[in-house]
Scaffold this active site. Structure first.
Site, short mmCIF file in Angstrom:
data_model
loop_
_atom_site.label_atom_id
_atom_site.label_comp_id
_atom_site.label_asym_id
_atom_site.label_seq_id
_atom_site.Cartn_x
_atom_site.Cartn_y
_atom_site.Cartn_z
N LEU A 140 -2.10 41.53 -0.22
CA LEU A 140 -2.26 40.29 0.53
C LEU A 140 -1.87 39.18 -0.44
O LEU A 140 -2.21 39.25 -1.62
CB LEU A 140 -3.71 40.09 0.99
CG LEU A 140 -4.23 41.05 2.05
CD1 LEU A 140 -5.70 40.77 2.36
CD2 LEU A 140 -3.39 40.95 3.34
N ASP A 141 -1.18 38.15 0.06
CA ASP A 141 -0.76 37.13 -0.89
C ASP A 141 -1.94 36.24 -1.27
O ASP A 141 -3.01 36.30 -0.68
CB ASP A 141 0.49 36.38 -0.40
CG ASP A 141 0.25 35.57 0.85
OD1 ASP A 141 -0.62 34.69 0.81
OD2 ASP A 141 0.96 35.81 1.85
N LYS A 142 -1.69 35.43 -2.29
CA LYS A 142 -2.76 34.59 -2.87
C LYS A 142 -3.45 33.73 -1.82
O LYS A 142 -4.66 33.49 -1.87
CB LYS A 142 -2.10 33.72 -3.94
CG LYS A 142 -3.04 32.95 -4.79
CD LYS A 142 -2.26 32.28 -5.89
CE LYS A 142 -3.17 31.33 -6.64
NZ LYS A 142 -2.46 30.32 -7.37
#
Ligand code: URA
Length: 232
Positions: free
Chosen positions: A103-105
């Site tokens: 999952l991205d930041k």
């Protein structure tokens, strides 16, 4: 059967070198007898450290509610990571605990972590088509025509040849939607909306296959049985 020094190092207790000192100090027993040879082999279930059974000798599978601001990377240069939420000993395991997909930041929600690399490969392989459900809020009203575009199997992301697999979009209010994907391309949700000039403002993953977060707090995790994904 595994060598004691390798076993302790792989489970994150200490380095192999330190394992030798630990064993020499009498902290480790095998079937109740003090171990004195760091190269001796033992079955993990027979080993105790300071009288305690070994910490998850067969592996780890964790369901984490990822908070915003953390990356799914072991490279410290990319910023604070989801692994910082785990106990020190788990962070030192080898094979390492890694995320199953990323999952991205700026995305929160359901993230699986494991040290079982075959499971990572199986669950991230496009062949397996595990459905992942995301909740997104966006910067403008969503047109119903988007439902058909996302479902068509012809939507192409910028700079990619292969169209996205059909995805299910449910518009829950003018600027909020649920999107179910069976793939996991880089920033896929944000890029799918971007094809329609729409910016995703918040993104949260709510489900992975049949798994849901339930009442798990942001930043908290719970263990899953290692055979969770092999069960019927
Ligand atoms: N799609 C995104 O854009 N970001 C994620 O983290 C996951 C899916």
């Amino acid at each position: 059967m595994r060598r004691l020094d390798q076993l302790l190092a792989s489970l994150g207790y200490c380095s192999r070198r330190d394992a030798r000192d630990w064993i020499a100090s009498g902290a480790v027993t095998v079937r109740g007898d003090e171990a004195d040879d760091f190269g001796a082999k033992a079955v993990p279930a027979d080993v105790r450290v300071d009288g305690e059974p070994l910490d998850h000798p067969d592996g780890l599978l964790l369901l984490l509610n990822k908070p915003l601001g953390l990356v799914c990377s072991h490279d410290g240069r990319e910023g604070p990571s989801v692994y910082s939420l785990l106990p020190e000993r788990w962070r030192r395991r080898n094979p390492p605990v890694t995320s199953i997909g990323r999952l991205d930041k700026d995305t929160s929600g359901l993230l699986l972590l494991t040290d079982q690399s075959p499971l990572v490969h199986r669950l991230t392989s496009p062949k397996h088509k595990v459905p992942k459900l995301y909740r997104a809020t966006v910067d403008r009203d969503l047109a119903p025509a988007l439902i058909e575009r996302f479902a068509s199997g012809t939507l192409r992301l910028e700079d990619e040849e292969k169209p996205c697999a059909p995805a299910e979009l449910k518009i829950v209010s003018p600027r909020e939607a649920e999107l179910t994907l069976t793939e996991g391309r880089y920033h896929q949700v944000r890029r799918m909306f971007a094809t329609g000039g729409i910016t995703v403002l918040t993104l949260h993953r709510e489900q992975f296959g049949a798994l849901e977060l339930g009442d798990l707090a942001l930043g908290a995790w719970r263990e899953l049985p290692l055979d969770y994904f092999s069960q019927g």
